[in-house]
Design an enzyme around this catalytic site. Structure first.
Site, PDB file in Angstrom:
ATOM      1  N   HIS A  47       0.822  -1.209   0.000  1.00 39.85           N
ATOM      2  CA  HIS A  47       0.000   0.000   0.000  1.00 39.85           C
ATOM      3  C   HIS A  47       0.860   1.265   0.000  1.00 39.85           C
ATOM      4  CE1 HIS A  47      -2.870   2.748   2.398  1.00 39.85           C
ATOM      5  NE2 HIS A  47      -3.378   2.636   1.183  1.00 39.85           N
ATOM      6  N   GLU A  74       0.853  -0.303  -4.735  1.00 38.47           N
ATOM      7  CA  GLU A  74      -0.318   0.550  -4.953  1.00 38.47           C
ATOM      8  C   GLU A  74       0.091   2.005  -4.807  1.00 38.47           C
ATOM      9  OE1 GLU A  74      -3.837   2.873  -3.288  1.00 38.47           O
ATOM     10  OE2 GLU A  74      -1.871   2.451  -2.422  1.00 38.47           O
ATOM     11  N   ASP A  76      -1.358   6.445  -5.589  1.00 37.58           N
ATOM     12  CA  ASP A  76      -2.447   7.393  -5.829  1.00 37.58           C
ATOM     13  C   ASP A  76      -1.929   8.487  -6.753  1.00 37.58           C
ATOM     14  OD1 ASP A  76      -4.307   6.548  -3.351  1.00 37.58           O
ATOM     15  OD2 ASP A  76      -2.260   6.754  -2.618  1.00 37.58           O
ATOM     16  N   HIS A  89      -1.178  10.845  -1.910  1.00 35.50           N
ATOM     17  CA  HIS A  89      -2.460  10.382  -1.394  1.00 35.50           C
ATOM     18  C   HIS A  89      -3.380  11.529  -1.008  1.00 35.50           C
ATOM     19  CE1 HIS A  89      -5.304   9.180   1.784  1.00 35.50           C
ATOM     20  NE2 HIS A  89      -5.484   8.141   0.995  1.00 35.50           N
ATOM     21  N   GLU A 157      -4.376   4.056  -8.239  1.00 35.29           N
ATOM     22  CA  GLU A 157      -5.637   4.680  -7.859  1.00 35.29           C
ATOM     23  C   GLU A 157      -5.725   6.103  -8.397  1.00 35.29           C
ATOM     24  OE1 GLU A 157      -8.122   6.380  -4.021  1.00 35.29           O
ATOM     25  OE2 GLU A 157      -6.594   4.834  -3.669  1.00 35.29           O
TER      26      GLU A 157
END
Length: 296
Positions: A47, A74, A76, A89, A157
């Site tokens: 993450h 992962e 953002d 993020h 994301e």
């Protein structure tokens, strides 16, 4: 996904184990059958990189994930004021950078209110620990180059798409320019997700070949409508139950393969073991080594 503040314990944590576990390819993460404890444990996804051990969404964080033996990371993405995609993020820069010190006179600290050049001046590592002083906020282009160098795979994301009109098209453009929309990457190394259903739909419309995920826990009755444009339902772990996983697995996703469940953000062994027992396909975690050791 929830914001996490680093602690001294995280910074000083000893990292044990180097063995890699992950199943290979996007087909394992997003298109295979449901997880079966007798066959294989859930895919473990780092993450924002291995963010328990390095500042989130930075190049050191994905390097740490690689050093621990993890393929999937992962991140953002958001737009800067001048339309550059950066990996961050929070929509506000204050928590993970020194923006208040570098630009003390600004009225807003939003990512969208700073140019890429301005953001490149920020320190995105010192908040986590002095050994990371000088770490920068990467652009998506820089991030993709490092993931490629590390031979890793990306769960990307699209963050707060309601703030950034056109972000889906630009994300796909940058991915294409950097070689991430060829057959090999699309089939084995890339998933695009968002909390925004319309954003996920748009990605699916623009590039129907790309694996997509919806972040959230739609009602069981609504799952068939989501399955029309996504391959994953990715809920927060407190909302996951055996019945919910079974309801998702009963459907086929946008690519005609079993709809999958990848849950977040799981950082302790007990919760990871429980979720593996519920049959989730993937676990997104700040502590990928902890989850791997608990579930493999």
């Amino acid at each position: 996904m929830y914001a996490r503040t680093a602690t001294a314990a995280f910074v000083a944590a000893a990292v044990v184990g180097t063995g890699a576990f992950l199943m290979s390819g996007t087909e394992a993460l997003a298109a295979s059958g449901p997880a079966d404890a007798k066959q294989s444990p859930p895919v473990v996804i780092a993450h924002r990189g291995a963010s328990a051990y390095a500042p989130e969404n930075t190049l050191p964080a994905i390097d740490k994930a690689r050093a621990l033996g993890f393929d999937w990371v992962e991140n953002d993405v958001q737009f800067t004021k001048d339309g550059v995609l950066v990996v961050m993020h929070d929509t506000d820069l204050r928590r993970t950078t020194d923006v208040e010190e570098v630009f003390p006179g600004r009225a807003s600290w939003g990512v969208k209110d700073f140019t890429a050049k301005e953001i490149s001046k920020l320190d995105a590592g010192s908040w986590f620990g002095p050994q990371f002083a000088g770490t920068k906020v990467p652009t998506l282009k820089q991030y993709l180059k490092r993931v490629e160098r590390n031979r890793q795979k990306l769960l990307l994301e699209i963050k707060s798409p309601e703030l950034y009109p056109g972000i889906e098209k630009e994300t796909l453009r940058v991915l294409r320019q950097n070689g991430w929309l060829d057959r090999a990457h699309v089939k084995n190394r890339l998933v695009v997700q968002s909390f925004g259903a319309d954003s996920v739909k748009k990605v699916h419309q623009l590039r129907p070949d790309v694996t997509t995920g919806f972040l959230g826990t739609p009602a069981v009755a609504d799952l068939p409508s989501y399955a029309a444009f996504t391959d994953q339902i990715n809920p927060s772990h407190p909302s996951v139950s055996a019945d919910y996983v079974a309801a998702v697995h009963a459907l086929k996703g946008a690519h005609g393969k079993k709809l999958q469940v990848n849950t977040w953000t799981v950082n302790d062994a007990a919760t990871a073991t429980k979720l593996a027992g519920l049959g989730v396909d993937g676990i997104i975690t700040n502590n990928p080594d902890v989850v791997r050791d608990a579930t493999r």
